[in-house]
Design a protein around this motif. Structure first.
Motif, PDB file in Angstrom:
ATOM      1  N   SER A 109      -6.669 -17.881  35.420  1.00 17.33           N
ATOM      2  CA  SER A 109      -6.878 -19.099  34.651  1.00 17.33           C
ATOM      3  C   SER A 109      -5.538 -19.743  34.354  1.00 17.33           C
ATOM      4  N   PHE A 110      -5.622 -21.008  34.088  1.00 15.89           N
ATOM      5  CA  PHE A 110      -4.446 -21.796  33.752  1.00 15.89           C
ATOM      6  C   PHE A 110      -4.685 -22.407  32.387  1.00 15.89           C
ATOM      7  N   GLY A 111      -3.827 -22.107  31.430  1.00 19.11           N
ATOM      8  CA  GLY A 111      -4.005 -22.588  30.070  1.00 19.11           C
ATOM      9  C   GLY A 111      -2.918 -23.555  29.659  1.00 19.11           C
ATOM     10  N   LEU A 112      -3.295 -24.530  28.878  1.00 16.43           N
ATOM     11  CA  LEU A 112      -2.367 -25.553  28.423  1.00 16.43           C
ATOM     12  C   LEU A 112      -2.668 -25.872  26.967  1.00 16.43           C
ATOM     13  N   SER A 113      -1.638 -25.917  26.131  1.00 21.47           N
ATOM     14  CA  SER A 113      -1.839 -26.275  24.729  1.00 21.47           C
ATOM     15  C   SER A 113      -0.666 -27.109  24.229  1.00 21.47           C
ATOM     16  N   PHE A 114      -0.962 -27.982  23.264  1.00 17.64           N
ATOM     17  CA  PHE A 114       0.052 -28.840  22.669  1.00 17.64           C
ATOM     18  C   PHE A 114      -0.276 -29.028  21.191  1.00 17.64           C
ATOM     19  N   ASN A 115       0.685 -28.729  20.342  1.00 16.32           N
ATOM     20  CA  ASN A 115       0.478 -28.839  18.903  1.00 16.32           C
ATOM     21  C   ASN A 115       1.657 -29.565  18.261  1.00 16.32           C
ATOM     22  N   THR A 116       1.354 -30.363  17.265  1.00 11.08           N
ATOM     23  CA  THR A 116       2.393 -31.022  16.481  1.00 11.08           C
ATOM     24  C   THR A 116       2.148 -30.735  15.005  1.00 11.08           C
ATOM     25  N   SER A 117       3.224 -30.703  14.236  1.00 12.36           N
ATOM     26  CA  SER A 117       3.093 -30.465  12.801  1.00 12.36           C
ATOM     27  C   SER A 117       4.263 -31.128  12.076  1.00 12.36           C
ATOM     28  N   GLU A 118       4.054 -31.379  10.797  1.00 14.72           N
ATOM     29  CA  GLU A 118       5.079 -31.998   9.968  1.00 14.72           C
ATOM     30  C   GLU A 118       5.760 -30.917   9.139  1.00 14.72           C
ATOM     31  N   LEU A 119       7.036 -30.682   9.414  1.00 14.37           N
ATOM     32  CA  LEU A 119       7.778 -29.660   8.687  1.00 14.37           C
ATOM     33  C   LEU A 119       8.190 -30.139   7.307  1.00 14.37           C
ATOM     34  N   SER A 120       8.514 -31.418   7.212  1.00 11.37           N
ATOM     35  CA  SER A 120       8.889 -32.022   5.936  1.00 11.37           C
ATOM     36  C   SER A 120       8.671 -33.522   6.065  1.00 11.37           C
ATOM     37  N   ALA A 121       9.045 -34.262   5.042  1.00 12.36           N
ATOM     38  CA  ALA A 121       8.862 -35.717   5.084  1.00 12.36           C
ATOM     39  C   ALA A 121       9.715 -36.367   6.164  1.00 12.36           C
ATOM     40  N   GLN A 122      10.767 -35.682   6.594  1.00 11.25           N
ATOM     41  CA  GLN A 122      11.686 -36.267   7.564  1.00 11.25           C
ATOM     42  C   GLN A 122      11.770 -35.499   8.880  1.00 11.25           C
ATOM     43  N   ARG A 123      11.045 -34.427   9.004  1.00 17.64           N
ATOM     44  CA  ARG A 123      11.145 -33.598  10.217  1.00 17.64           C
ATOM     45  C   ARG A 123       9.762 -33.272  10.756  1.00 17.64           C
ATOM     46  N   ASN A 124       9.635 -33.349  12.080  1.00 19.23           N
ATOM     47  CA  ASN A 124       8.401 -32.998  12.780  1.00 19.23           C
ATOM     48  C   ASN A 124       8.703 -31.994  13.884  1.00 19.23           C
ATOM     49  N   SER A 125       7.718 -31.196  14.191  1.00 18.04           N
ATOM     50  CA  SER A 125       7.882 -30.234  15.275  1.00 18.04           C
ATOM     51  C   SER A 125       6.734 -30.376  16.264  1.00 18.04           C
TER      52      SER A 125
END
Length: 201
Positions: free
Chosen positions: A31-47
């Motif tokens: 199988s081939f798996g793909l995932s993408f996640n985003t989150s807000e670390l703080s008011a000025q930083r995102n990951s």
């Protein structure tokens, strides 16, 4: 998605009158798996995290509806952090590991099956003096369709996941993390199965 889970629970009470598997069958797949996640670390930083997984597998049917097997895994991940000043940093990691699985099938109709799969994986990597070890226990639902006596296609969803990771950098810096997650949206995979050794009918 709720309908999918209800169907899985409902058909678990059915007998395997239409089972198309035999005890003693061997199969190989991947199988081939793909995932993408985003989150807000703080008011000025995102990951953001981007992951690609390649999971070949080898399995053996211990009954007409259950199989066991092992899974080597190769994965690539990229983690990025950005801030409001447009300053970005990213980390790439290539890792590999080995796991075991158990799969239980529930026949819905001729050639079409639902399944759930508990899986235990150990993954490790070492890059530029950084060591990473990852233990993962997951329970994933899925579906499979037998397109011929030798071939089957399947799709699985993320499901319930417990993970424990250990990260170390240098001789005296180490961090550990344990977490439970439930995800049926961002983590999924599509695979194909080949029956290369089949028991006598």
């Amino acid at each position: 998605m709720k309908h999918f889970l209800l169907i899985l629970i409902f058909v678990s009470g059915f007998s395997n009158a239409f089972a198309q598997f035999n005890r003693g069958d061997w199969f190989a797949g991947g199988s081939f798996g793909l995932s993408f996640n985003t989150s807000e670390l703080s008011a000025q930083r995102n990951s953001s995290d981007f992951n690609i997984n390649l999971d070949p597998n080898l399995g053996y049917f211990i009954s007409e509806s259950a199989a066991i097997g092992f899974v080597p895994q190769i994965s690539f991940s990229r983690s990025s952090v950005s801030d409001v000043n447009m300053e970005n940093s990213s980390t790439n990691r290539l890792s590999g590991g080995m796991g075991i699985f158990y799969r239980k099938y529930f026949t819905v109709a001729d050639k079409f099956h639902l399944f759930f799969e508990p899986r235990l994986m150990y993954i490790g990597s070492n890059l530029e003096g950084e060591d990473f070890r990852y233990l993962r226990l997951s329970i994933s639902p899925g579906a499979a369709y037998r397109i011929s006596p030798k071939w089957m296609v399947e799709a699985s969803l993320g499901g319930l996941l417990y993970s424990r990771s250990v990260y170390s950098s240098g001789s005296d810096q180490e961090s550990k993390d344990s977490r439970f997650t439930f995800d049926l949206i961002t983590t999924n995979s599509i695979g194909i199965v080949y029956f290369f050794k089949q028991a006598a009918q």
